[in-house]
Write a protein that holds these residues in place. Sequence first.
Motif, PDB file in Angstrom:
ATOM      1  N   ASP A 157      -1.576   5.305  -4.410  1.00  0.00           N
ATOM      2  CA  ASP A 157      -2.187   6.638  -4.434  1.00  0.00           C
ATOM      3  C   ASP A 157      -1.464   7.494  -5.476  1.00  0.00           C
ATOM      4  OD1 ASP A 157      -3.759   8.807  -3.716  1.00  0.00           O
ATOM      5  OD2 ASP A 157      -2.398   9.439  -2.126  1.00  0.00           O
TER       6      ASP A 157
ATOM      7  N   GLU B 286       0.536   4.985   0.218  1.00  0.00           N
ATOM      8  CA  GLU B 286      -0.519   5.934   0.604  1.00  0.00           C
ATOM      9  C   GLU B 286       0.007   6.810   1.733  1.00  0.00           C
ATOM     10  OE1 GLU B 286      -3.264   8.201   1.044  1.00  0.00           O
ATOM     11  OE2 GLU B 286      -4.019   6.606  -0.272  1.00  0.00           O
TER      12      GLU B 286
ATOM     13  N   LYS C  86     -11.626   7.646  -4.505  1.00  0.00           N
ATOM     14  CA  LYS C  86     -11.948   7.918  -3.109  1.00  0.00           C
ATOM     15  C   LYS C  86     -13.132   8.878  -3.063  1.00  0.00           C
ATOM     16  CE  LYS C  86      -7.088   7.818  -1.606  1.00  0.00           C
ATOM     17  NZ  LYS C  86      -6.012   8.657  -1.032  1.00  0.00           N
TER      18      LYS C  86
ATOM     19  N   GLU D 141      -2.002   9.169   3.462  1.00  0.00           N
ATOM     20  CA  GLU D 141      -3.046   9.573   4.399  1.00  0.00           C
ATOM     21  C   GLU D 141      -3.025   8.648   5.616  1.00  0.00           C
ATOM     22  OE1 GLU D 141      -6.983  10.218   2.922  1.00  0.00           O
ATOM     23  OE2 GLU D 141      -6.254  10.867   0.957  1.00  0.00           O
TER      24      GLU D 141
ATOM     25  N   THR E  51      -7.385   6.885  -5.713  1.00  0.00           N
ATOM     26  CA  THR E  51      -7.141   8.311  -5.688  1.00  0.00           C
ATOM     27  C   THR E  51      -8.431   9.117  -5.686  1.00  0.00           C
ATOM     28  OG1 THR E  51      -6.064  10.130  -6.896  1.00  0.00           O
ATOM     29  CG2 THR E  51      -6.981   8.348  -8.205  1.00  0.00           C
TER      30      THR E  51
ATOM     31  N   ARG F  20       4.785   5.569   2.697  1.00  0.00           N
ATOM     32  CA  ARG F  20       4.193   6.889   2.478  1.00  0.00           C
ATOM     33  C   ARG F  20       4.690   7.585   1.217  1.00  0.00           C
ATOM     34  NH1 ARG F  20       1.857   9.869   6.313  1.00  0.00           N
ATOM     35  NH2 ARG F  20       2.925  11.721   5.469  1.00  0.00           N
TER      36      ARG F  20
ATOM     37  N   LEU G 219       0.857  -1.193   0.000  1.00  0.00           N
ATOM     38  CA  LEU G 219       0.000   0.000   0.000  1.00  0.00           C
ATOM     39  C   LEU G 219       0.890   1.239   0.000  1.00  0.00           C
ATOM     40  CD1 LEU G 219      -2.780   1.413   0.313  1.00  0.00           C
ATOM     41  CD2 LEU G 219      -2.506   1.133   2.795  1.00  0.00           C
TER      42      LEU G 219
END
Length: 219
Positions: A52, A8, A102, A10, A80, A32, A6
């Motif tokens: 993302d 991402e 999203k 957030e 996204t 991240r 993953l």
Amino acid sequence: MIRLLLVEDEDKLVATLVPGLKTADIEADAVRTGREGLERALHGDYDIMVLDIGLPDQEGFTVLRKLRAAGSDLPIIILTARTSAEDTVRGLERGADDYMAKPFVFDELVARIRLRARPPEEGGAPEGVIRVGRCDLDPAERTLTCDGAEVPLSPREFQLAHLLISRGGEVVPRAEALDHVWGSATRDNVLDVYIRYLRSHLGAEAIETVRGVGYRFVG
């Protein structure tokens, strides 16, 4: 268990998504930045990536492009808030396997992960070569040879060619091709783009358009 990477930034989403995926038998490692995501994808043992686009150091599109340029065929789902047609086509043309907006429904994400993740390797002999006209397609080696020369195809182009050729001259409906290769949420015009790509490799006569229905591979 499916191993997922993953990428991402957030924190709240990561904090809920990672444990949630584990309850669905999906082990997720979260990073991240695009740089770390690219490094993990190239050197880690993952079955799929959820990527993302709005990362702090570089766009997810850049990560996707670099990963495919390095020869990786790791399945990738873009996740996204950017949902324009241009962004969707851009992601798919650069080699993404699916595109989710999203906010999303968790159960739908899980279903797409299971659909797109690499299948477990199985023993036994590979599938035989599929021959249609002047072309031979080898699913095990993921190669397409026409008139004795190997045809250079991207992973998505090969997936579409495999679908068409494996049908032995039967018509493949547009909706089936879209769902099989990209997922049902993909915009309809993406299929036309990839049909043009295949025709540029194989010749305009290789794929017949059946108006109002779909496409047929004639070799």
